[in-house]
Write a protein that holds these residues in place. Structure first.
Motif, mmCIF file in Angstrom:
data_model
loop_
_atom_site.group_PDB
_atom_site.id
_atom_site.type_symbol
_atom_site.label_atom_id
_atom_site.label_comp_id
_atom_site.label_asym_id
_atom_site.label_seq_id
_atom_site.Cartn_x
_atom_site.Cartn_y
_atom_site.Cartn_z
ATOM 1 N N GLN A 322 0.818 -1.207 0.000
ATOM 2 C CA GLN A 322 0.000 0.000 0.000
ATOM 3 C C GLN A 322 0.858 1.265 0.000
ATOM 4 O OE1 GLN A 322 -2.398 -0.603 3.454
ATOM 5 N NE2 GLN A 322 -3.660 -2.200 2.507
ATOM 6 N N LYS A 323 2.056 1.175 0.537
ATOM 7 C CA LYS A 323 2.977 2.320 0.548
ATOM 8 C C LYS A 323 3.882 2.348 -0.671
ATOM 9 C CE LYS A 323 3.091 2.452 5.594
ATOM 10 N NZ LYS A 323 3.930 2.359 6.797
ATOM 11 N N LYS A 324 3.592 1.479 -1.667
ATOM 12 C CA LYS A 324 4.364 1.413 -2.913
ATOM 13 C C LYS A 324 5.788 0.942 -2.695
ATOM 14 C CE LYS A 324 0.770 3.301 -4.906
ATOM 15 N NZ LYS A 324 -0.162 2.482 -5.687
ATOM 16 N N GLU A 325 6.054 0.263 -1.588
ATOM 17 C CA GLU A 325 7.393 -0.263 -1.317
ATOM 18 C C GLU A 325 7.397 -1.744 -1.703
ATOM 19 O OE1 GLU A 325 8.102 0.586 2.748
ATOM 20 O OE2 GLU A 325 8.108 2.763 2.464
ATOM 21 N N MET A 326 7.463 -1.990 -3.021
ATOM 22 C CA MET A 326 7.266 -3.337 -3.540
ATOM 23 C C MET A 326 8.402 -4.284 -3.156
ATOM 24 S SD MET A 326 4.416 -2.645 -4.747
ATOM 25 C CE MET A 326 4.008 -4.200 -5.504
ATOM 26 N N GLU A 327 9.638 -3.786 -3.139
ATOM 27 C CA GLU A 327 10.766 -4.659 -2.802
ATOM 28 C C GLU A 327 10.647 -5.157 -1.365
ATOM 29 O OE1 GLU A 327 13.004 -5.902 -4.809
ATOM 30 O OE2 GLU A 327 12.000 -4.867 -6.460
ATOM 31 N N GLN A 328 10.294 -4.248 -0.459
ATOM 32 C CA GLN A 328 10.140 -4.652 0.938
ATOM 33 C C GLN A 328 8.969 -5.614 1.082
ATOM 34 O OE1 GLN A 328 12.243 -3.474 3.724
ATOM 35 N NE2 GLN A 328 11.312 -5.399 4.295
ATOM 36 N N ALA A 329 7.894 -5.378 0.308
ATOM 37 C CA ALA A 329 6.747 -6.282 0.350
ATOM 38 C C ALA A 329 7.133 -7.679 -0.109
ATOM 39 C CB ALA A 329 5.620 -5.724 -0.521
ATOM 40 N N LYS A 330 7.986 -7.767 -1.125
ATOM 41 C CA LYS A 330 8.432 -9.080 -1.595
ATOM 42 C C LYS A 330 9.209 -9.824 -0.512
ATOM 43 C CE LYS A 330 8.756 -7.794 -6.479
ATOM 44 N NZ LYS A 330 9.659 -7.561 -7.618
ATOM 45 N N VAL A 331 10.038 -9.085 0.229
ATOM 46 C CA VAL A 331 10.819 -9.720 1.308
ATOM 47 C C VAL A 331 9.884 -10.316 2.351
ATOM 48 C CG1 VAL A 331 12.457 -9.288 3.174
ATOM 49 C CG2 VAL A 331 12.817 -8.245 0.940
ATOM 50 N N PHE A 332 8.871 -9.543 2.769
ATOM 51 C CA PHE A 332 7.931 -10.045 3.768
ATOM 52 C C PHE A 332 7.146 -11.240 3.236
ATOM 53 C CE2 PHE A 332 7.876 -5.525 5.572
ATOM 54 C CZ PHE A 332 8.784 -5.865 6.558
ATOM 55 N N LEU A 333 6.746 -11.168 1.959
ATOM 56 C CA LEU A 333 5.956 -12.262 1.392
ATOM 57 C C LEU A 333 6.782 -13.538 1.303
ATOM 58 C CD1 LEU A 333 3.234 -13.033 0.203
ATOM 59 C CD2 LEU A 333 4.104 -12.396 -2.048
ATOM 60 N N ARG A 334 8.053 -13.403 0.887
ATOM 61 C CA ARG A 334 8.919 -14.585 0.819
ATOM 62 C C ARG A 334 9.132 -15.182 2.208
ATOM 63 N NH1 ARG A 334 11.853 -11.691 -3.292
ATOM 64 N NH2 ARG A 334 13.180 -10.779 -1.695
ATOM 65 N N THR A 335 9.278 -14.317 3.222
ATOM 66 C CA THR A 335 9.444 -14.824 4.584
ATOM 67 C C THR A 335 8.203 -15.584 5.036
ATOM 68 O OG1 THR A 335 10.841 -12.905 5.058
ATOM 69 C CG2 THR A 335 10.050 -14.167 6.932
ATOM 70 N N PRO A 363 2.032 -4.950 16.413
ATOM 71 C CA PRO A 363 1.352 -3.857 15.701
ATOM 72 C C PRO A 363 2.104 -2.548 15.799
ATOM 73 C CG PRO A 363 -0.212 -5.146 16.991
ATOM 74 C CD PRO A 363 1.161 -5.630 17.364
ATOM 75 N N ASP A 364 2.810 -2.303 16.924
ATOM 76 C CA ASP A 364 3.545 -1.050 17.059
ATOM 77 C C ASP A 364 4.651 -0.948 16.031
ATOM 78 O OD1 ASP A 364 1.941 -0.340 19.126
ATOM 79 O OD2 ASP A 364 3.313 -1.037 20.680
ATOM 80 N N SER A 365 5.304 -2.077 15.747
ATOM 81 C CA SER A 365 6.417 -2.030 14.802
ATOM 82 C C SER A 365 5.939 -1.708 13.399
ATOM 83 C CB SER A 365 7.163 -3.368 14.797
ATOM 84 O OG SER A 365 6.337 -4.393 14.296
ATOM 85 N N LEU A 366 4.658 -1.987 13.098
ATOM 86 C CA LEU A 366 4.143 -1.719 11.763
ATOM 87 C C LEU A 366 3.740 -0.264 11.582
ATOM 88 C CD1 LEU A 366 1.977 -4.904 11.242
ATOM 89 C CD2 LEU A 366 4.286 -4.465 10.463
ATOM 90 N N LEU A 367 3.798 0.541 12.636
ATOM 91 C CA LEU A 367 3.516 1.958 12.492
ATOM 92 C C LEU A 367 4.670 2.692 11.842
ATOM 93 C CD1 LEU A 367 1.868 2.715 15.952
ATOM 94 C CD2 LEU A 367 0.736 2.442 13.756
ATOM 95 N N PHE A 368 5.870 2.122 11.897
ATOM 96 C CA PHE A 368 7.030 2.755 11.308
ATOM 97 C C PHE A 368 7.081 2.440 9.820
ATOM 98 C CE2 PHE A 368 9.049 4.285 15.049
ATOM 99 C CZ PHE A 368 8.590 3.458 16.051
ATOM 100 N N PRO A 369 7.799 3.275 9.023
ATOM 101 C CA PRO A 369 7.993 2.928 7.613
ATOM 102 C C PRO A 369 8.680 1.584 7.499
ATOM 103 C CG PRO A 369 8.663 5.191 8.048
ATOM 104 C CD PRO A 369 8.394 4.565 9.380
ATOM 105 N N THR A 370 8.337 0.830 6.465
ATOM 106 C CA THR A 370 8.847 -0.534 6.364
ATOM 107 C C THR A 370 10.349 -0.556 6.168
ATOM 108 O OG1 THR A 370 8.298 -0.457 4.009
ATOM 109 C CG2 THR A 370 6.713 -1.485 5.470
#
Length: 623
Positions: A322-335, A363-370
């Motif tokens: 949702q924040k357009k950070e696709m590379e970081q999203a891929k890392v989380f999805l692979r994990t 949930p607190d950690s997800l308030l920060f930028p990825t």
């Protein structure tokens, strides 16, 4: 005029009540917003009473003053209008404004005698709007008077027929939001919505001109239908599809976090449901309960932990997308996908090493930028120690290879330079493999040690060819002059290097180390030389370096000699550094004291200082 004054007074009452509740609840952002709206309302009311014109469109919107009650509440007492001439009920006064009552509330607005005696009552509270936003669907309670001049609340538009209509709908929406933010006194939000509206205006112009429009850069208002014909394209399409499929797994427990004090938190769902008998029952699905019935308590707990952590990584991937950070999203999805084998093993009752599972994302950690979200692996203490030891060894090996490569480069030895460069690159790749395995929470990779022999050259590249460095390291068990106790010895060392001549010798001395007969100096002295000068070569070959050791005298007392020491320098012909521990002499008499000295050149006076060494070398297995 009368109904406008009544509206302002009602809003003032609403905002005062909401402000008091926000302050008592510690909601500072809401309190600031309500305070700004209250000041605007009070200034408008004062202007109206002075006969100045007031624009009804600029009145701040209604706010919530409490949760609605299940039983009807009486209205606050209506402020009576000023006396007017007696006229027929069916004939309105000329120039007066007519108020229309909805049938459902025609009786509610006429208070009975009991209602008139009651104290101030509260209005039923509608659903509270977002912070700084005008509510799109503001539900009007049954007991509220509906005026004929009140505009209808805006709603989500119907599905657009084409791209141009969709862009125009969204531009209009953000323009309205900007105007509403200005009316409520929130200039920051007004500027933000205005920028987005201009962004859509530019997209409309580009689309009309036949130019390409990057729809991914355009924010989407909540609840708006998708733009017709616009789909995810390129290599990201499959990835986005996987994220959307994962949304069903993560979304039941995910509420959108507000990142700008502008959205209300959605109430969290309770972890337990209450059955008809009033007993709490697990919220887990029947299929999952049946699946875990055949597992041991430990295996069931492991399975629940693994599935929970997978959900958390799915949530992180969705938020990154949702924040357009696709590379970081891929890392989380692979994990998240990497946990599937362990989940399957846990379902089959097989043992699972939970120590290698990456930690739970709070949930607190997800308030920060990825990009600030660091996920350290949860490994055993022993595994962490092994990782640290292996990383230190590989780092030292690489630094050593780079040093030898630089030395052979200086000497023009291409073969040895290339050899050590390849070894340094191999160490770098092994470090990368090690760090990757640790970041994924895996156990340390397989490795072994092997004996390797190297031909190296000793050189000090930080020195120039005209430098000779004398290092006075320390004195050991120095003799004390007569009348001085060993623990009272204040010793220092001085020397003269007879170059370029005896008359122009270079003189230096150490600092004074007090109250010890074993002083540690560790002081460097750089002398200027000419490697090919005949006088310098004669000093190196025959004269050496003479040291004088003295005890520092006190007030009006001269320094007392301790002894002398001679350092031979002839080894500099074939070595770039010599280390000598020389005896302290009193004339020709040995005193028992010693001095440690080092002498360095950039490289030997003749040839190269080649050395062969054998070391245990760490190798990370390729598998």
């Amino acid at each position: 005029m009368i109904h406008l004054q009544n509206t302002l007074e009602e809003r003032v009452f609403m905002y005062k009540t909401a402000l008091q509740k926000a302050k008592s609840a510690g909601e500072t952002s809401k309190a600031r917003r309500y305070d700004r709206g209250l000041k605007t309302l009070e200034s408008m009311l004062a202007a109206l009473k002075k006969g100045k014109p007031v624009s009804e469109s600029e009145i701040p919107p209604p706010v919530s003053v409490g949760a609605p009650s299940s039983t009807p509440q009486p209205l606050a007492p209506v402020r009576p209008a000023p006396p007017v001439p007696t006229v027929s009920d069916s004939t309105p006064l000329e120039g007066s404004e007519v108020t229309t009552l909805s049938p459902a509330v025609s009786n509610a607005v006429t208070p009975t005698s009991e209602e008139e005696q009651s104290s101030s009552a509260t209005l039923p509270s509608p659903e509270e709007p977002s912070d700084g936003e005008f509510p799109l669907n503001f539900p009007v309670p049954a007991a509220v008077v509906h005026r004929s001049d009140t505009p209808a609340a805006p709603s989500v538009p119907s599905a657009p027929k084409d791209v141009l209509e969709a862009l125009e709908q969204r531009r209009v929406k953000y323009t309205e939001a900007s105007n509403q933010a200005k009316a409520s006194g929130d200039d920051r939000k007004a500027r933000m919505h205005d920028r987005i509206a201009k962004q859509y205006q530019s997209a409309i112009r580009a689309h009309k001109a036949g130019k390409a429009v990057n729809f991914d850069e355009l924010p989407v208002p909540p609840g708006f239908p998708p733009i017709p014909g616009v789909k995810a394209s390129g290599p990201e399409q499959g990835f986005i599809a996987a994220l959307e499929a994962a949304n069903k797994l993560a979304s039941p427990e995910v509420g959108e976090e507000d990142d700008d004090e502008d959205k209300e938190e959605e109430p969290k769902k309770p972890a337990l449901d209450v059955s008809a008998e009033g007993k709490p029952s697990s919220s887990a699905s029947p299929d999952r309960t049946a699946e875990q019935e055949g597992l041991s308590p430990t295996a069931a707990q492991q399975l629940e932990l693994l599935e929970s952590r997978k959900k958390q990584y799915m949530k992180a991937a969705l938020q990154a997308k949702q924040k357009k950070e696709m590379e970081q999203a891929k890392v989380f999805l692979r994990t998240a996908k990497g946990l599937d084998p362990m989940i399957e093993a846990a379902r089959n009752g097989k043992p699972v090493d939970i120590g290698t599972v990456t930690p739970l994302l709070t949930p607190d950690s997800l308030l920060f930028p990825t990009y600030l979200l660091v996920i350290p692996p949860v490994l055993s203490e022993k595994a962490e120690q092994v990782y640290t030891q292996l990383a230190n060894i590989l780092t030292k090996q690489r630094e050593k290879c780079l040093t030898h490569s630089e030395q052979f480069t200086h000497l023009g030895n291409v073969a040895e330079t290339t050899k050590f460069e390849k070894m340094a690159e191999s160490c770098k790749k092994s470090l990368e493999v090690l760090m990757l395995a640790q970041s994924r929470g895996l156990l340390p990779p397989k490795h072994h040690f092997e004996e390797r022999s190297f031909h190296t050259v000793r050189i000090f590249p930080e020195l120039s060819s005209t430098d000779l460095v004398i290092i006075i390291v320390k004195g050991m068990n120095l003799p004390a002059p007569s009348g001085i106790q060993p623990n009272d010895l204040d010793a220092y060392i001085k020397f003269e290097f007879p170059y370029p001549s005896a008359e122009q010798s270079q003189k230096h001395k150490t600092s004074v180390i007090k109250n010890t007969n074993s002083p540690e100096y560790n002081q460097n002295f750089t002398l200027s030389i000419n490697r090919n000068h005949r006088g310098f070569r004669r000093v190196v070959a025959s004269k050496g370096l003479k040291l004088e050791l003295l005890h520092k005298g006190g007030f009006l007392r001269s320094d007392k000699p301790i002894g002398t020491a001679l350092v031979k320098l002839d080894k500099l012909e074939s070595q770039s550094e010599i280390r000598e521990i020389v005896e302290v002499m009193d004339g020709r008499k040995h005193t028992g004291g010693r001095v440690e000295v080092k002498v360095r050149l950039r490289e030997p006076l003749c040839g190269q200082d080649m050395q062969k060494s054998t070391e245990r070398w760490l190798v990370i297995d390729s598998s």
